[in-house]
Design a protein around this motif. Structure first.
Motif, PDB file in Angstrom:
ATOM      1  N   GLU A 156       9.037  75.885  29.710  1.00  0.00           N
ATOM      2  CA  GLU A 156       7.491  76.786  29.846  1.00  0.00           C
ATOM      3  C   GLU A 156       7.579  77.508  28.473  1.00  0.00           C
ATOM      4  O   GLU A 156       8.530  77.996  27.839  1.00  0.00           O
ATOM      5  N   PRO A 157       6.410  77.224  27.770  1.00  0.00           N
ATOM      6  CA  PRO A 157       6.303  78.058  26.566  1.00  0.00           C
ATOM      7  C   PRO A 157       6.383  79.419  26.364  1.00  0.00           C
ATOM      8  O   PRO A 157       5.944  80.041  27.675  1.00  0.00           O
TER       9      PRO A 157
ATOM     10  N   GLN B 259       5.689  86.031  19.763  1.00  0.00           N
ATOM     11  CA  GLN B 259       5.804  84.549  19.669  1.00  0.00           C
ATOM     12  C   GLN B 259       6.975  84.465  19.032  1.00  0.00           C
ATOM     13  O   GLN B 259       7.164  83.886  17.843  1.00  0.00           O
ATOM     14  N   PRO B 260       8.109  84.530  20.039  1.00  0.00           N
ATOM     15  CA  PRO B 260       9.544  84.324  19.192  1.00  0.00           C
ATOM     16  C   PRO B 260       9.702  82.963  18.853  1.00  0.00           C
ATOM     17  O   PRO B 260      10.629  82.850  18.067  1.00  0.00           O
ATOM     18  N   ASN B 261       9.214  82.034  19.273  1.00  0.00           N
ATOM     19  CA  ASN B 261       9.673  80.480  19.130  1.00  0.00           C
ATOM     20  C   ASN B 261       8.887  79.774  18.181  1.00  0.00           C
ATOM     21  O   ASN B 261       9.118  78.588  17.967  1.00  0.00           O
ATOM     22  N   HIS B 262       7.767  80.360  17.434  1.00  0.00           N
ATOM     23  CA  HIS B 262       7.060  79.383  16.704  1.00  0.00           C
ATOM     24  C   HIS B 262       7.509  79.760  15.355  1.00  0.00           C
ATOM     25  O   HIS B 262       7.361  80.596  14.488  1.00  0.00           O
TER      26      HIS B 262
ATOM     27  N   ARG C 267      -0.655  85.845  32.594  1.00  0.00           N
ATOM     28  CA  ARG C 267       0.316  85.300  31.562  1.00  0.00           C
ATOM     29  C   ARG C 267      -0.624  84.327  30.544  1.00  0.00           C
ATOM     30  O   ARG C 267      -1.476  83.493  31.278  1.00  0.00           O
ATOM     31  N   LEU C 268      -0.551  84.417  29.343  1.00  0.00           N
ATOM     32  CA  LEU C 268      -1.196  83.512  28.302  1.00  0.00           C
ATOM     33  C   LEU C 268      -0.324  82.793  27.685  1.00  0.00           C
ATOM     34  O   LEU C 268       0.659  83.289  27.036  1.00  0.00           O
ATOM     35  N   LEU C 269      -0.282  81.159  27.828  1.00  0.00           N
ATOM     36  CA  LEU C 269       0.709  80.346  27.308  1.00  0.00           C
ATOM     37  C   LEU C 269       0.275  79.280  26.242  1.00  0.00           C
ATOM     38  O   LEU C 269      -0.907  78.634  26.635  1.00  0.00           O
ATOM     39  N   PRO C 270       0.607  79.437  25.038  1.00  0.00           N
ATOM     40  CA  PRO C 270       0.265  78.616  23.953  1.00  0.00           C
ATOM     41  C   PRO C 270       0.852  77.182  24.371  1.00  0.00           C
ATOM     42  O   PRO C 270       1.851  77.125  24.411  1.00  0.00           O
TER      43      PRO C 270
ATOM     44  N   ILE D   5      -4.552  75.387  22.351  1.00  0.00           N
ATOM     45  CA  ILE D   5      -5.096  75.388  23.464  1.00  0.00           C
ATOM     46  C   ILE D   5      -4.042  76.114  24.218  1.00  0.00           C
ATOM     47  O   ILE D   5      -2.793  76.243  24.104  1.00  0.00           O
ATOM     48  N   TYR D   6      -4.646  77.027  25.071  1.00  0.00           N
ATOM     49  CA  TYR D   6      -3.980  78.068  26.013  1.00  0.00           C
ATOM     50  C   TYR D   6      -4.095  77.692  27.379  1.00  0.00           C
ATOM     51  O   TYR D   6      -5.170  77.536  27.925  1.00  0.00           O
TER      52      TYR D   6
END
Length: 970
Positions: A840-841, A96-99, A826-829, A856-857
């Motif tokens: 796109e997250p 999760q690079p952006n959290h 693909r699983l997107l939070p 939520i995903y």
């Protein structure tokens, strides 16, 4: 640097020699570190001490290293000195690079319950503030080791997770609901973690995709160099055609192929190309130029018939050319002559697409046409089931309403004002009804053919018409059809005679075309092609399981052959309430280059959006009719096998009644001679087809590959996504003739051989306990495991026979991007990134351990779209998205989000729209609540976990692959 087995030069990557681990820290080199011979970090399956805390284990540089229990490998020496802040547990940083935001670790308050299966919690080292505090770097409930795995694995894999080199990783945010339970040392001894492989220490698809996007997404991919490996299909990039076909048209399993069959056999890497001849290009890229050589037609080699391309060599001042495929010397016709410059290139090379580009089109002369006459524009025939099921479900009314407007959007050429395609209409149950919609009539006329055993078309004039001329008569017909059959009690249908009728109509009109069939039930009425219900789940896992995938009767194969000869392509829309024998009904669409769509238990309110969207897209998309494709290769290799939706009456020509922009043909090559490193290998794909306007054209794609004598060069230039696309298609065809277990074992053996050959011949020496993967194949195990666990090869209890047959034929003509997301969703939070951020997250890995119950995903796989809602999602988020006050009020199974005027609602609906726009089929949304019965369906797509049907988790499969490789090496 030493390489055992092959004396190959080191790849152009910085490498650290990978001897036994030493104490102390290592220099940082990238996310995984870079390893010798283009290899991914070794996964050292070594035994950690029970209850060892991560901070006390040690490792080679960033290695996701483990020694499998079976190997009894050496224990790792301890790391001296404390772990530095920001230092990893080994392996790539979590995905999760952006959290970003870092909270200090804290224990859960006493009495807090954790959802999910109980398991030993992770340890936390004081120096790791800012990390997720789970030993697997995940959000959400902690999961313990998963022992009790089926026979191939000796037990829970043992684990030593190790610190990597000091590196600055993005700080990780702690979810309030992902805070771990008390520290390990506060637990009774028997609860401490034993031997657990850290999922973050094994290759992550998310990380590989992210790295490729960052490294290769900004620069255009210029095709002027032979044997260049393109960016991954998951990367957005621009292509500049400068002599080789764009990867949008052709992708290969390897861009550097062995010079000899011996080397190829040793490596076991299949040499294949996935070709999508009519692929859609992004607006920034130009469509292939159309070259018109007039009556003389395109210039070709006299011997092998290859078409003029940039690799042909002009000699003798330009008067002759040497064929790059077969070396034959040909004369240049006077009208094509041009002088050469000082380098031996023609001076007009850059003015002629066929001398400077990888892809282009030629206008075909009459010699390339059937019966030596130019074709008429194609026709579309809509054939509608009006039996009781179709009327009662509301399908017929919905379809007739939609067709009124849809007929304005038939495909047209370039700037044409209207489409040249003519249309016709048939309805049917046990008998067929043809309609005369001639423009001069006041009302449409119906003609009934009840002799379905001897099908004929009762009218010629007035059956196929121009839409704009017959607009009022067509509208009148579409208004009347639902009323005419409103009170029908007829439940039985025919099927083969309907296709026969459409084909005869096209034959009588002397044109190619496409049949759109809308069908609801198993065709049990007395007629050719009558079927019986043969669904039998008891055959699963027996030698007779293959019969479930085979057609019930040979009649459909024969019918398909006739359709192909006429250029009649069939698109089939199925609306079954029970078993319809998709395996048999899909034979004609499959062999004619058509598509099958399936809407089980169709209900207008739930399914109309998906059906109408698929229908609009299928009617509007560009199709080449009456097509023949041939793949030519330079001396040394030849095309030996083909996969896709087409028919072949000989060993070289792929015959397609229709070929649309989404269809691919996969071609496998084998050696028939020695290749030369200097000259490389060439492929030329030539597609002869009739355009929507009735123009006969040739589309040519050329690609030059490198050749190698060293295995290391092969392994450095492979593309795993294309390899998986080929292997899935190979396996899915295999189930027609072999037991499913045999097919699965074959895949595992081949994968083990590919990786064992690399280990033996290319990797630097290291302990047998380490699993060493080639850098560009490090995702082969995780992706292959997804193929093995797919519904076709390992069905769960809820998967029907029809579902399996449906997916099997669907995958057969998928392109590389589609198989990539289909097998690894693909699983997107959705609530991790700021609301104002509309991009796109970043995705997370497809595992339940990555789910936080406060989030939520979205999960998508190209066919399905799930919105998973955690049980502790903030009330404000629930209100913003669903317009209800709490989690318990959300309707499970909801398929449409309410349109609300707030930033979160707009962002999520916008994201869903953009995901749908990327895929060739409409993905229906299903809202799934945590702990709800629908969650089982959702978890089926979390492919890194163990599946209910017995499929291995990623970690377990990696251990199994390691064991297989070691057996091969010993």
């Amino acid at each position: 640097m030493q390489i055992s087995g092959a004396a190959a030069p080191a790849p152009p990557q910085t490498g650290l020699d990978y001897g036994p681990p030493t104490s102390g820290s290592f220099p940082n080199s990238g996310l995984y570190g870079s390893y010798p011979q283009g290899q991914a970090p070794p996964l050292n399956l070594a035994q950690g001490h029970p209850g060892t805390q991560p901070s006390q284990r040690s490792a080679p540089p960033q290695a996701s290293s483990f020694t499998s229990p079976a190997s009894g490998g050496p224990r790792m020496p301890s790391m001296t000195g404390p772990l530095l802040p920001g230092q990893g547990f080994g392996g790539p940083p979590v995905s999760q690079p952006n959290h970003v935001s870092s909270t200090p670790p804290q224990a859960l308050p006493p009495g807090t319950q954790m959802t999910g299966p109980p398991g030993p919690p992770p340890s936390v080292h004081p120096s790791q503030a800012g990390y997720q505090l789970q030993q697997n770097g995940s959000f959400g409930p902690v999961r313990g080791p998963q022992p009790n795995y089926g026979s191939p694995y000796p037990g829970a894999p043992t684990f030593g997770s190790q610190p990597g080199p000091p590196q600055s990783l993005p700080p990780k945010r702690l979810d309030p609901d992902a805070i771990p339970s008390p520290q390990l040392n506060e637990l009774p001894p028997q609860q401490k973690t034993r031997h657990r492989i850290d999922p973050d220490a094994i290759p992550s698809p998310i990380q590989v995709i992210e790295d490729d996007r960052n490294n290769r997404g900004s620069e255009p991919f210029v095709t002027d160099v032979r044997g260049q490996v393109p960016p991954l299909v998951t990367t957005n990039f621009l292509v500049k055609d400068q002599g080789n076909a764009s990867p949008r048209y052709i992708r290969c399993t390897s861009y550097n192929i062995p010079c000899t069959s011996d080397v190829a056999k040793q490596a076991q890497v299949p040499l294949a190309a996935v070709i999508k001849p009519l692929a859609r290009l992004p607006p920034e890229e130009a469509s292939p130029y159309v070259v018109d050589h007039g009556e003389s037609g395109p210039l070709r080699c006299n011997r092998c018939k290859a078409y003029m391309c940039p690799f042909m060599q002009f000699i003798e001042g330009g008067r002759r050319f040497q064929c790059c495929f077969c070396s034959c010397i040909n004369d240049v016709p006077p009208q094509y002559f041009q002088h050469l410059d000082h380098t031996g290139r023609r001076v007009d090379a850059y003015d002629r697409p066929e001398l400077s580009l990888g892809s282009y089109e030629f206008l075909a002369t009459v010699d390339y046409c059937k019966n030596n006459k130019f074709p008429s524009p194609p026709a579309f025939i809509f054939m509608i089931d009006v039996s009781y099921n179709a009327i009662r479900s509301g399908l017929v009314r919905l379809l007739c309403e939609e067709l009124k407007s849809l007929l304005d959007f038939l495909p047209r050429e370039g700037g044409a004002e209207e489409s040249a395609i003519r249309v016709g209409f048939v309805t049917y149950n046990k008998v067929l009804h043809f309609y005369n919609v001639k423009s001069s009539l006041a009302q449409p006329q119906m003609m009934v053919v009840s002799d379905v055993a001897d099908m004929f078309v009762p009218l010629l004039d007035g059956f196929l018409v121009n839409v704009s001329e017959s607009r009022t008569v067509i509208t009148s017909l579409l208004d009347q059809i639902p009323e005419m059959f409103a009170d029908t009690r007829e439940t039985e249908t025919v099927f083969a005679p309907v296709i026969q009728a459409g084909m005869e109509a096209l034959k009588a009109a002397e044109c190619a075309g496409k049949l759109f069939l809308f069908h609801t039930s198993l065709p049990i009425a007395e007629a050719p092609g009558k079927l019986k219900n043969r669904d039998d789940r008891k055959l699963i896992n027996t030698d007779k399981e293959k019969t479930l995938f085979q057609a019930q009767t040979g009649a459909y194969q024969t019918l398909a052959k006739e359709c192909v000869a006429q250029g009649c392509c069939v698109a089939l829309f199925l609306f079954p309430n029970q078993y319809v024998d998709v395996a048999t009904l899909s034979v004609v669409p499959q062999l004619t280059g058509g598509s099958v769509y399936k809407y089980a238990c169709f209900q207008v309110e739930n399914d109309q959006e998906r059906f109408l969207s698929d229908l609009c897209r299928d009617v509007q998309k560009v199709v080449g009719f009456d097509a023949v494709m041939r793949v030519r290769t330079s001396t040394g290799i030849r095309a030996v096998d083909f996969f896709g939706a087409f028919y072949m009456s000989n060993t070289t020509d792929v015959e397609l009644a229709g070929l649309d922009v989404d269809k691919t043909v996969t071609v496998e090559f084998k050696h028939d001679d020695r290749l030369n490193e200097e000259s490389g290998a060439l492929l030329q794909c030539a597609l002869l087809y009739t355009s929507c306007a009735g123009q006969r054209r040739l589309r040519i794609h050329n690609l030059a590959l490198n050749c190698c004598t060293q295995l290391a060069d092969l392994y450095r230039n492979c593309e795993t996504d294309t390899l998986i696309n080929y292997m899935a298609k190979f396996a899915y065809r295999g189930v027609l003739n072999s037991p499913v277990k045999t097919v699965r074992d074959t895949l595992i053996t081949q994968c083990a051989q590919i990786l064992a050959c690399y280990r033996k011949n290319c990797a630097s020496p290291s302990s047998a306990g380490q699993l060493i993967l080639p850098e560009c194949m490090k995702l082969l195990p995780v992706y292959l495991n997804c193929v093995l666990k797919s519904d076709v090869l390992q069905p769960g209890a809820e998967v029907t026979t029809d579902d399996r047959a449906y997916v099997r034929q669907l995958v057969t003509s998928m392109d590389v991007a589609e198989t990539n997301v289909f097998f690894y969703p693909r699983l997107l939070p959705l609530t991790k990134s700021p609301i104002e951020n509309t991009t796109e997250p970043p995705a997370v890995r497809a595992s339940e351990e990555r789910l936080s119950n406060g989030d939520i995903y979205l999960l998508e796989n190209g066919l399905n779209l799930f919105l998973w809602v955690g049980a502790s999602v903030q009330q404000g988020v629930v209100q913003s998205l669903f317009n209800v006050s709490s989690f318990s009020h959300i309707t499970s199974g909801l398929s449409v989000l309410p349109v609300l005027d707030n930033p979160l609602s707009k962002k999520v609906r916008g994201l869903i729209d953009s995901l749908r726009a990327q895929r060739s089929r409409y993905m229906k949304l299903i809202v799934v609540k945590q702990e709800d019965k629908l969650e089982m369906l959702f978890k089926h797509f979390l492919v890194e976990d163990k599946s209910l049907s017995g499929g291995a988790s990623y970690v377990d499969f990696l251990c199994h692959m390691h064991k297989e490789i070691r057996q091969l090496l010993s």
